[in-house]
Design an enzyme around this catalytic site. Structure first.
Site, short mmCIF file in Angstrom:
data_model
loop_
_atom_site.label_atom_id
_atom_site.label_comp_id
_atom_site.label_asym_id
_atom_site.label_seq_id
_atom_site.Cartn_x
_atom_site.Cartn_y
_atom_site.Cartn_z
N ASP A 292 -18.85 -20.48 -4.44
CA ASP A 292 -19.51 -21.11 -3.31
C ASP A 292 -20.84 -21.67 -3.85
O ASP A 292 -21.42 -21.10 -4.78
CB ASP A 292 -19.76 -20.07 -2.22
N CYS B 198 -0.94 18.45 -13.36
CA CYS B 198 -1.61 19.60 -12.74
C CYS B 198 -1.87 19.31 -11.26
O CYS B 198 -1.65 20.16 -10.40
CB CYS B 198 -2.95 19.89 -13.43
N CYS C 265 1.77 -12.83 4.57
CA CYS C 265 2.14 -13.62 5.75
C CYS C 265 2.64 -12.67 6.83
O CYS C 265 2.87 -11.49 6.57
CB CYS C 265 3.20 -14.67 5.40
N CYS D 68 -4.58 17.03 -16.54
CA CYS D 68 -3.74 15.82 -16.48
C CYS D 68 -3.13 15.71 -15.08
O CYS D 68 -3.23 16.64 -14.27
CB CYS D 68 -2.66 15.81 -17.55
N CYS E 46 5.67 -10.31 6.45
CA CYS E 46 5.47 -9.00 5.80
C CYS E 46 5.30 -7.91 6.86
O CYS E 46 5.81 -6.80 6.72
CB CYS E 46 4.25 -9.03 4.89
#
Length: 836
Positions: free
Chosen positions: A528, A154, A79, A151, A82
């Site tokens: 739809d 790094c 909304c 990982c 925000c």
């Protein structure tokens, strides 16, 4: 005040954008202004001398011009409040000025002093719970491919190190995709590559990458280490002096340990506690207590394990590499001088390319000569070739099965549908899923805690004479190794990257790990009707005259409907055009959204539309209501042609259901989907008939376009997590409101590709069940990875204190778990093709 001053708030906002002083000059209703560099407040310019005012303006203008506007796309706003919250959160930040959020376009515009302040904005929005990404207008980043990361820690170490360099404005490293985006000043490409090399990784410009990365070369150092380790073992067996044995072990440690040691140094320097730090401390500690063999085998197992892990992860990152490699590097271009070969990047829109049988279409375009069948599987996932002829669109990457084609290029190489797919998939792979974000936060807490615990274990028990210093020091080193959360950290991203890549190869774009996870959590699907459940190509079935003859009815219908592009209008025009018909001049044409159309013919307003529309202009239609209703109950769409004086008649149309749609809906109803819903503007009778034939459980009919949004909200208020499937254009508000917006037929539709969270590239609803299956399988694999990683850690932790765990077993449990997690994720690549 000058005569052109702002006289209202609206005008003030429009004309007062450069800086605070300009605003005070312009808008007398502002009592006080504040300098942007936090100098003392100054009263309105009416209260200061002209000279002082001039000096102030120049100073403030200097400050204002030091800010540049940056644009961001913000997701998660539901909304306009925000938007206000975001503006208020950004306004107090240093080096940030004038944040403006447009809720309707999800766009944030903000003034920043430099690229270095981008992270300040993005981190603030993420803390508020919103998603944020830079728009292309900001991005002047250079992209590098980084090798050797195994990982997420790094990636963080590289990122933090580069951001400390004076000439780097912003560095972002994605472990998931193995890419690094760096904004830097001057010609510093080589410097960037050297800095990454220092840390123990390799970086090359993406544009220069020629896939010359030889993985076998990475094992040369571990192989040398293994030889020296064997020499050390042999020397101990043949009773050579102990210093020779230890020297062999030390050489083995140095050869394989240089890379993690360098990485550890720069990680500590960047205030990052990654696995290289933990492993380096463990190896150095082993050497200090005289466990040279343990140190050598630990560093060797760690190095080999991370290399195997890196190779496996590269395979997941390359899950869409086949898409990138399918277009040829050159194309045959027809010119006045004959046919010449040109690089794709040098071919312009409008040029003619020549494609022989068996070749791939190099660029998007329109066929101007020839006929052929094209295999569009790389884009749509469909294995059945599609027949194409003159004036039809073709897409880069398609395989020309038989005929020879001349194609007029419609898009540059970077704008082709295939390029957009690749770009979107890469962006999606960089987006974190909620599970991944949680684990990343958890690992940031977990690793330091275990590190501190390891230090306490080394010190406290021997201090209270509960064992020897050497014994507890060794246990502390084991805990350091266990502190590496590598398997846990990579448990989610490798699965998500692989799943998104697998879906893309099947013609489905999933725009992020969050959408991938959300797909599997849906409890209702809203469809739809036209073009989704049905083929979207209505056909005329019956012509029924009432107060006019058939010829006149069809002529009027043709005249009105030719002004509209609606599928029903096209069907009527196509039908009537096959008959010898005349048309009337139409003026004052108007499209009556959700009801029909109208226009003025020979001085009379004539309408073509549904019963509700015609009832509003001619109540005599009620005499035919039963007959019209009987057609509607049989599933026909009725278009009535009438004016306020004459009911000319009506035309019935039928839009056939998609092939196997009832089987698809049955599969969905038998899965975790608790409710299937149809949203349509069509009449209740037609809607009920389609729902009955397709297996849809619930129907919302006679909806205006804005009503579909309300229908989604209604379903959500009942507790459903809703996925909406539509065409991505008329259904955009409903797609945005749903938990996951799914667009049909993304091929050739930029709107569908941009608006939805998931795009089914082919016009095939059957892709939906496969996509949900990928989501569910990915979620299961992520859970398996997480549970496995945690259980392995717990077992290792339990075995430390009784003394059953050795240092090298701790390493093996860590790297072994990481490799198994990656291999488990790779199972997603074997997810079957949609069409068999």
């Amino acid at each position: 005040m000058s005569s052109n001053c702002c006289n209202s708030k609206t005008e003030s906002n429009a004309c007062c954008t450069s800086n605070k002083v300009q605003e005070s000059k312009c808008c007398s209703n502002e009592p006080k202004i504040t300098n942007t560099n936090n100098k003392e407040s100054v009263n309105s310019p009416h209260d200061i001398s002209d000279n002082a005012h001039d000096n102030y303006s120049e100073e403030d203008n200097e400050v204002a011009t030091s800010f540049s506007n940056y644009n961001f796309k913000v997701t998660g706003m539901d909304c306009s409040s925000c938007a206000v919250t975001i503006e208020k959160a950004l306004s107090p930040l240093s080096n940030v000025t004038d944040p403006k959020v447009n809720f309707s376009t999800s766009k944030l515009t903000v003034g920043l002093k430099s690229d270095k302040n981008i992270n300040q904005v993005t981190q603030t929005l993420k803390k508020l719970g919103y998603g944020v990404e830079e728009t292309d207008s900001n991005k002047s980043h250079t992209t590098f491919l980084v090798k050797g990361m195994d990982c997420g820690s790094c990636a963080k170490s590289i990122e933090k190190h580069l951001n400390t360099l004076s000439y780097v404005n912003d560095a972002q490293v994605s472990f998931s995709t193995g890419k690094m985006h760096v904004a830097f000043e001057g010609n510093k490409t080589k410097n960037i590559e050297k800095e990454v090399s220092k840390i123990g990784y390799s970086a090359t410009l993406q544009s220069n990458d020629k896939n010359t990365y030889k993985k076998w070369k990475l094992f040369s150092k571990p192989a040398i280490s293994t030889l020296f380790l064997i020499f050390g073992i042999v020397s101990s067996f043949i009773s050579l002096p102990i210093w020779i044995t230890n020297l062999m072990y030390i050489i083995a440690i140095i050869v394989s340990g240089i890379k993690p040691l360098k990485s550890a140094y720069y990680a500590i320097k960047s205030k990052s506690l990654d696995m290289n730090v933990l492993m380096s401390v463990a190896v150095i500690g082993a050497i200090l207590i005289g466990e040279f063999f343990e140190g050598a085998i630990v560093v060797l197992l760690f190095t080999v394990g991370t290399l195997l892990q890196t190779i496996s992860i590269d395979k997941t990152r390359n899950s869409i590499q086949s898409l990138m490699d399918i277009t040829p590097a050159t194309a045959n271009v027809i010119t006045e001088m004959g046919t010449i070969s040109k690089s794709l990047k040098d071919i312009l829109v409008g040029e003619i390319v020549f494609v022989k049988p068996g070749d791939r279409v190099p660029l998007d375009g329109i066929i101007i000569e020839g006929y052929s069948s094209l295999n569009q599987a790389p884009i749509t996932g469909e294995s059945i070739p599609v027949d194409k002829t003159i004036d039809e669109a073709v897409y880069a990457g398609s395989i020309n099965e038989n005929g020879t084609l001349k194609i007029r290029v419609s898009k540059l190489v970077e704008d082709t549908t295939l390029s957009k797919i690749i770009h979107m998939v890469e962006e999606a792979q960089e987006n974190k899923a909620p599970t991944q974000a949680f684990i990343d936060r958890f690992s940031e807490i977990y690793t330091p805690i275990i590190f501190v615990l390891a230090l306490l274990v080394m010190v406290i028990p021997p201090t209270f004479s509960l064992g020897t210093w050497g014994e507890w020091f060794y246990k502390g080193l084991e805990l350091l190794v266990i502190a590496c959360p590598c398997a846990l950290v990579i448990s989610t991203p490798v699965a998500i990257v692989t799943a998104i890549g697998s879906a893309a190869k099947n013609g489905v774009l999933i725009k992020g790990g969050n959408h991938l996870e959300a797909l599997g959590a849906l409890s209702a699907l809203a469809f739809d009707k036209t073009g989704t459940l049905t083929e979207g190509q209505p056909k005329v079935s019956t012509i029924k005259t009432i107060e006019s003859n058939e010829e006149s009815l069809l002529n009027i219908a043709m005249s009105l409907e030719s002004y509209s592009t609606h599928p029903i209008s096209n069907a009527i025009v196509n039908y009537v055009s096959q008959i010898n018909s005349a048309t009337y001049d139409v003026t004052e044409f108007e499209n009556l959204v959700g009801q029909g159309i109208m226009g003025k013919i020979e001085g009379t307003y004539v309408y073509a539309g549904n019963l509700k529309l015609i009832e509003s202009i001619n109540t005599n239609i009620r005499n035919y209501k039963n007959e019209i209703s009987s057609y509607e109950r049989e599933g026909y769409t009725i278009i009535i042609i009438a004016s306020s004086d004459v009911i000319h008649g009506f035309i019935t149309l039928e839009d056939p259901l998609r092939l196997n749609i009832n089987q698809t809906i049955k599969q969905l109803n038998d899965s975790n989907i608790k409710n299937t819903v149809m949203l349509t503007g069509d009449n209740q009778g037609t809607a009920d008939k389609i729902a009955q034939l397709s297996g849809i459980k619930e129907v919302y009919s006679e909806l205006m376009p804005e009503d579909k949004l309300s229908a989604i909200k209604d379903l959500q208020s009942k507790g459903y997590r809703v996925g909406m499937i539509g065409d991505g254009i008329n259904d955009a508000p409903a797609l945005a409101q749903s938990e996951v917006g799914i667009a049909m037929g993304g091929i050739g539709s930029d709107t569908a590709m941009e608006t939805a969270d998931v795009v089914l590239m082919s016009d095939d609803i059957n892709q939906l069940t496969h996509t949900i299956s990928i989501s569910n399988k990915a979620k299961n694999i992520i859970k398996q990875n997480i549970y496995f990683s945690i259980i392995i850690k717990l077992i290792a932790f339990i075995l430390v204190f009784p003394g059953f765990l050795t240092l090298w077993l701790a390493v093996l449990s860590d790297t072994g778990a990481a490799i198994l997690v990656v291999l488990n994720s790779l199972r997603l690549l074997k997810q079957g093709k949609i069409n068999g």
